[in-house]
Design an enzyme around this catalytic site. Structure first.
Site, short mmCIF file in Angstrom:
data_model
loop_
_atom_site.label_atom_id
_atom_site.label_comp_id
_atom_site.label_asym_id
_atom_site.label_seq_id
_atom_site.Cartn_x
_atom_site.Cartn_y
_atom_site.Cartn_z
N GLN A 143 10.85 10.78 -20.04
CA GLN A 143 12.24 10.96 -19.23
C GLN A 143 11.29 12.17 -18.11
O GLN A 143 10.90 12.72 -18.37
CB GLN A 143 13.02 11.97 -19.55
CG GLN A 143 14.16 11.11 -20.47
CD GLN A 143 15.01 12.05 -20.92
OE1 GLN A 143 16.20 12.42 -19.40
NE2 GLN A 143 15.32 11.96 -21.90
N GLY A 144 11.59 11.56 -16.43
CA GLY A 144 11.35 12.72 -15.50
C GLY A 144 12.33 13.13 -14.87
O GLY A 144 12.80 12.71 -13.81
N SER B 95 13.24 17.44 -14.88
CA SER B 95 12.99 18.43 -14.56
C SER B 95 11.81 18.57 -13.65
O SER B 95 10.86 17.91 -14.35
CB SER B 95 12.66 19.21 -16.30
OG SER B 95 14.62 19.09 -17.01
N GLU C 195 22.50 10.72 -23.05
CA GLU C 195 21.61 11.54 -24.03
C GLU C 195 22.57 12.72 -24.56
O GLU C 195 21.87 13.42 -25.38
CB GLU C 195 20.62 12.65 -22.78
CG GLU C 195 19.43 13.49 -22.59
CD GLU C 195 19.15 14.01 -22.30
OE1 GLU C 195 19.31 13.71 -20.41
OE2 GLU C 195 17.80 14.48 -22.34
N ASN D 3 23.37 23.95 -22.75
CA ASN D 3 25.03 23.96 -23.27
C ASN D 3 26.48 25.65 -22.43
O ASN D 3 27.06 24.52 -22.84
CB ASN D 3 25.31 24.62 -25.52
CG ASN D 3 24.53 24.14 -26.09
OD1 ASN D 3 23.92 22.45 -26.06
ND2 ASN D 3 24.91 23.82 -27.32
N GLU D 4 25.20 25.95 -21.61
CA GLU D 4 26.52 26.46 -20.83
C GLU D 4 27.15 25.15 -20.08
O GLU D 4 27.76 25.91 -19.45
CB GLU D 4 25.53 27.66 -20.26
CG GLU D 4 24.61 28.93 -20.82
CD GLU D 4 23.87 28.48 -22.32
OE1 GLU D 4 23.37 27.38 -22.12
OE2 GLU D 4 24.20 29.37 -23.25
#
Lengths: 378, 342, 378, 342
Positions: free
Chosen positions: A124-125, A127, A244, A361-362
């Site tokens: 994955q790219g 972030s 995801e 999770n926030e």
């Protein structure tokens, strides 16, 4: 309400179980280390050769046309057998559903068989140094190269799991230089051996070189590296992140098998006499069981044509918290041995990442509050 | 009634804090991981030498035996500072457990060397035979101080099988139950050693927690997402406020337990149990919070957070975890037959 | 570090204990009902007659000039003896410290002796229908009455505990009509029998008429009803809310005695054999003990001249959560009897208000994060 | 595999929901508090009559005994709706526990009257002798269904001493252990009655929780402080998201347990225990959250929230609290000797 499987499904389970029992390798090195990754690739190729790599895909791409119920059954059996984590997961569980939904026929035919065979290995790219939870802050850019018939990619991606061992990366790039936030992004699939791409691995909490930074400096990709249309990357990416968070990456089988191992550990470690530890073990087991029931209900809805949508954030919150508690409880049972390097301490460190990746999770709680409960955004 | 360190105690603590801030930055903590690329045990040992020069290593040894004769009240502040710095050496085990123990056992020569900084002592008194810092220590004390009729053994030179830990700085070793020589100690000395270890572990956990919370507060003030510092988000604020709350209510319990130990109060064991239970829970909560508000960067070995967090995960379970300590408190409250304890 | 009391302090404790043992009434009706309030007033007057009503005040106002340590000792003994809640608390613990800090000599001389004697009975007038957590949104207004030499008050206050039984109210009013938020507010002390004031009691969760709404319609108060200066009410109010959150309203004695009663209940109810309930009992006891130690440390700082400031929010968070858990645990022990009307079920309902009043715990966490930890506001 | 109600079951549930929404608003719940100013038991009884006309009261009675012969899967949906409405009558005890019990005991005449809406039955099978809804019931069933060799007794007309509850609508009464007549039941019928009660309680808790969450979500969307709706604050959002999470993962466990009971599966008891443990914890969490995000208004009897919250506090502890249920699960997992249970 019918919580039984059909004879055909039970036969599928029996076949999977038999094959896994005969073939699952044990004691591989970590799939997030160079040595272990090679061992895991061998396993992935064995899965593919026996057509267990991507059971739910069409046969022509290496699958078995398995139903979603059969896929769940396979996952249960897979973890029950103690089979290794899937180093191919970011391809087959995250990118592939997106290709099935948004890819052209040519892209599907070209990419999926090689992905199934673990010839192309995808990371994955998402972030970037300044865009973690805030994916819409993506700065890496794509500039049109009319002459070459493609795009020039420049920027930096980070926290790319197993990036140092993979061959390809998917991610978002800003294709409209005047755009802001969610608009003007395009979803690209990038070979990591393209000129201008540099990958640097770095260490995770568990000591493995499981992360990578990927630097792109005017790297060329052709037009067919675009998935789902130029400047339409955000909605394509949302399909991937939905996978995801939701079911495909974290089927109940993994947690059911971990909970069973925890119960065994508790029996071995005398938790019969320790009511406090026992209660935590039971809580973890109950939560794994509840995740299974939730999933069966959810798959019933999916099979009836409902979209999961924002509710996939409920999955993510639940399994990530369950996974941490389950491993914490194991460490409590191990006492002074908890800090020894071993499957439970490694599993604990791995679990700690759960409440962070795939959207913290926030962020998930915001989504649940705003899009499931309908609370006001501003 | 005065619930505070006196000025001598406060000054000593301040001096240790200054020393460790200057001499034990994260690079030195990394240097303490035996066998790692950054390993430089000689550099770590120089910090130890300086602690010895300050008199800290023999601080808890009675004056009659050549130490400073300082009590637990003075020591817990120092140990909190060692926790804050994540000092990768067994200061607590050496100065707070081994020093008084070896003095009680009449090992005058060893005590002298210990106070001089020549004897790093690892200790595990829980009967597990798994001794932290075995890989860097000059002597080990192992055995079971909690078992009725338990005994402690001294291993010198230490003989152990190295064990891989998730925290390399812990330098674990496994020792055989019959290795070494039995120390000449009565039951009271054994019990006192266990209480000091539990209290010292609690103090270190406070310091570790304070360091983690400070790191997290700084990070969320700097890190920007969605156009603002993430420390402006209420979800981040409230997690950090709850983490501080846990630390601030564990800290006085640690100091009170030290005072009870020094007084030889009848409730001292219960007070130590309260302190370790609160400090263990608080440190675990702070570690989880610090990791969560950092996000992915905390999950890398290049960032410093894990140096403290891993120490918390081990320390919270060492010297009796919170469950075990609360069971001791239950016994003190008459909610459990004493026999049910070990 | 010296956690012993002096002989003089121990003598004070012995005197308090002896008097309380001889005089504490039992089985009063709830102080938040009309019948019970009258019974409680009798008790308050008995306390005053023996000079135990306001031990820390100067003798000339009815106190004993007790030190803060002696005050803590008295509180311990008070709750240890099972003495009734103080229906005078909003006056003696909240308003009085503010009068000592901001009041004129005349105000002190006039108000404090009557308050100590339970002749004037004070309630709070902070909240309004649109201003709860957001105190700065206060709309009730004060208009200057030059001719009368005072002010005209108009507006509505609500959630006024025991308002229906009290004689006076203190609260904020907007004295500068052009002002916004924290500015332009004045702190007034209002007799509830003034013309234009109407009080309506209403029911709380525990069934008592413990709340009141107070309607003010051009009610006149003289100039000396202002505490701390015109338009300077916010900082005066902050002193009062600091007392509410911090030590004065919730000394450790109350929780220590509740924790001891919980331990007794656990022994009676066989918690020796129930490790899970036992662990919760022990946690509650430990927290009460920790609150005591925290307080001793805090009082040491106060005695040395340090201001508690925003740290009083830590007190409030801790005691309010402790109180809820403590009572929940008691209900767990009571099993099927938990829902019977009785001291534990009433105590539970009372405890539930703790995380709400005196500034919700959400507000307190904001304060801790911003003003103790220094996190950014925006 | 199909984890969902069938269309008949869904339609029946929908019909009950519509009925209760129309006929059992908060005013009717208040009318169910015996002795209160707003008390109007006749009005509440009219809702009961309508449930009887729909066939709901005899739904779980075998067809051979004149009922609808519906299984637990069909019933838990109805009971969740009764919880959502906070119906102040013992629908669960009457329809789900007493109906099948009286049929098993051969009390045909009573079963007929029960199905017709003429017999409101209160029940407490935990041996405490404290029976909810005793004050409004026409018959009571009390005793200990969990004790080895336990028995259940029928009281008709009910004889009890009224007890004050914090929730007036519960109309508690205490019955003597030897009052009434022993019902003719075997151990299997006793055990089945207990499982139905525990599962029914779980279903009601889900409905109560859903109602509380909906009330809270509406309130925070309307209520403004600091110039914005308080539902925009992350602290409020996250508490409500966590409350929903708990409910959403308890709900499938309740339905699965119903299916296991209907199948007579060997794991049915364990599945019921899982369901009740999760539903109890979820409902308590939602009640606490709903109260907290409302602030002071929730603390008044004039506002409706307490009608549901008080029912949760009682229901979570009735029919085996979460601790007790988890101990049953521990036994099923081989983590406890079966003998340790009662």
């Amino acid at each position: 309400m019918d919580l039984t499987y059909t004879p055909a499904e039970e036969a599928f389970r029996a076949e999977a179980r038999a094959w896994l029992e005969a073939n699952v390798p044990h004691d591989l090195a970590s799939g997030d280390s160079a040595e272990g990754f090679a061992q895991h690739l061998e396993w992935e190729r064995a899965l593919h050769a026996a057509r267990w790599a991507v059971v739910s895909w069409p046969e022509r791409y290496g699958g078995r046309d398995a139903s979603i119920w059969e896929w769940l059954i396979f996952e249960e059996e897979y973890y029950r057998a103690g089979a290794p984590m899937r180093v191919t997961q970011n391809g087959i569980f995250l990118l592939a559903p997106t290709i099935f939904e948004f890819g052209t026929q040519e892209q599907q035919d070209a990419l999926l068989p090689r992905m199934a065979a673990a010839e192309d290995l995808w990371c994955q790219g998402w972030s970037e140094p300044g865009a973690g939870s805030d994916l819409a802050a993506t700065k890496a850019r794509a500039v049109r190269d009319e002459a070459g018939g493609g795009w020039r990619l420049t920027g930096q991606k980070t926290w790319t799991t197993r990036g140092a061992f993979c061959t390809h990366m998917f991610g978002l790039f800003r294709s409209d230089p005047g755009s802001e936030r969610h608009r003007g992004l395009t979803y690209f699939m990038v070979p990591l051996d393209a000129p201008g791409v540099t990958v640097r691995g770095f260490g995770r909490l568990d000591g493995d070189e499981g992360f990578a930074e990927v630097f792109l400096d005017d790297a060329f990709v052709p037009d067919d590296a675009v998935l789902g249309g130029v400047d339409r990357g955000w909605s394509v990416a949302m399909a991937t992140t939905g996978s995801e968070r939701g079911l495909t990456l974290r089927s109940p089988g993994r947690f059911l098998s971990a909970a069973e191992r925890l119960v065994e550990l508790a029996r071995d470690r005398g938790a019969r006499e320790d009511a406090l530890a026992r209660d935590r073990v039971v809580r973890a087991w109950i939560d794994a069981d509840a995740y299974q029931q939730f999933t069966l209900q959810q798959v019933t809805e999916i099979a009836a044509g409902s979209a999961t949508g924002a509710r996939s954030s409920l999955n993510k919150l639940f399994w990530s918290q369950l996974d941490v508690r389950l491993h914490e409880t194991a460490l409590d049972l191990l006492g002074p041995e908890a800090e020894l390097d071993g499957p439970w301490s490694r599993g604990f460190l791995f679990a700690l990442a759960g409440p962070i990746y795939a959207g913290t999770n926030e962020i998930q709680r915001n989504i649940v509050a705003e899009r499931v409960l309908g609370l006001p955004r501003k | 009634m005065r619930f505070a360190l006196n000025s001598d105690q406060a000054a000593l603590r301040e001096a240790v804090r200054d020393l460790l801030r200057a001499e034990c930055p994260p690079a030195v903590v990394r240097a303490g991981w035996p066998g790692s690329e950054e390993s430089d045990l000689a550099r770590v040992r120089r910090v130890w030498d300086q602690l010895g020069e300050m008199g800290v290593l023999g601080a808890a040894v009675p004056e009659a035996d050549g130490g400073l004769g300082l009590g637990a009240v003075a020591l817990v502040g120092l140990l909190e500072e060692a926790g804050r710095a994540a000092l990768p050496l067994p200061l607590m085990e050496t100065a707070f457990v081994a020093g008084p123990l070896l003095a009680a056992a009449g090992e005058a020569a060893l005590v002298e060397r210990l106070a001089a900084g020549e004897l790093v002592v690892g200790a595990a008194l829980d009967g597990s035979g798994i001794v932290p810092f075995a890989q860097v220590a000059d002597a080990l004390i192992a055995g079971d101080a909690r078992a009725p009729g338990g005994e402690l053994r001294l291993l010198r030179p230490p003989a152990f099988a190295p064990l891989e830990s998730i925290d390399g700085a812990r330098g674990l070793g496994r020792v055989a139950a019959d290795a070494g020589l039995v120390l000449d100690l009565d039951a009271a000395a054994l019990a006192a050693a266990w209480e000091r270890g539990a209290l010292g572990a609690a103090a270190q956990l406070l310091g570790l927690g304070r360091a983690l919370l400070a790191l997290a507060a700084d990070y969320v003030t700097e890190r920007r997402q969605f156009g603002v510092a993430i420390g402006t988000f209420q979800a981040v604020k409230h997690q950090l406020a709850d983490a501080l709350l846990a630390l601030e209510f564990a800290a006085p319990a640690v100091l009170r337990a030290a005072w009870s130990l020094d007084r030889g109060a009848g409730d001292a064991g219960r007070d130590v149990a309260v302190a370790k239970a609160l400090a263990s829970d608080a440190a675990l909560q702070v570690a989880a919070t610090a990791l969560q508000v950092h996000g992915a960067i905390a999950y890398t070995v290049e960032y410093d957070l894990h140096l403290h967090a891993k120490r918390v995960w081990a320390g919270a379970r060492a010297w009796g975890d919170a469950d075990w300590q609360r069971t001791r408190v239950a016994a003190a409250l008459g909610l459990l037959p004493e026999e049910a304890l070990r």
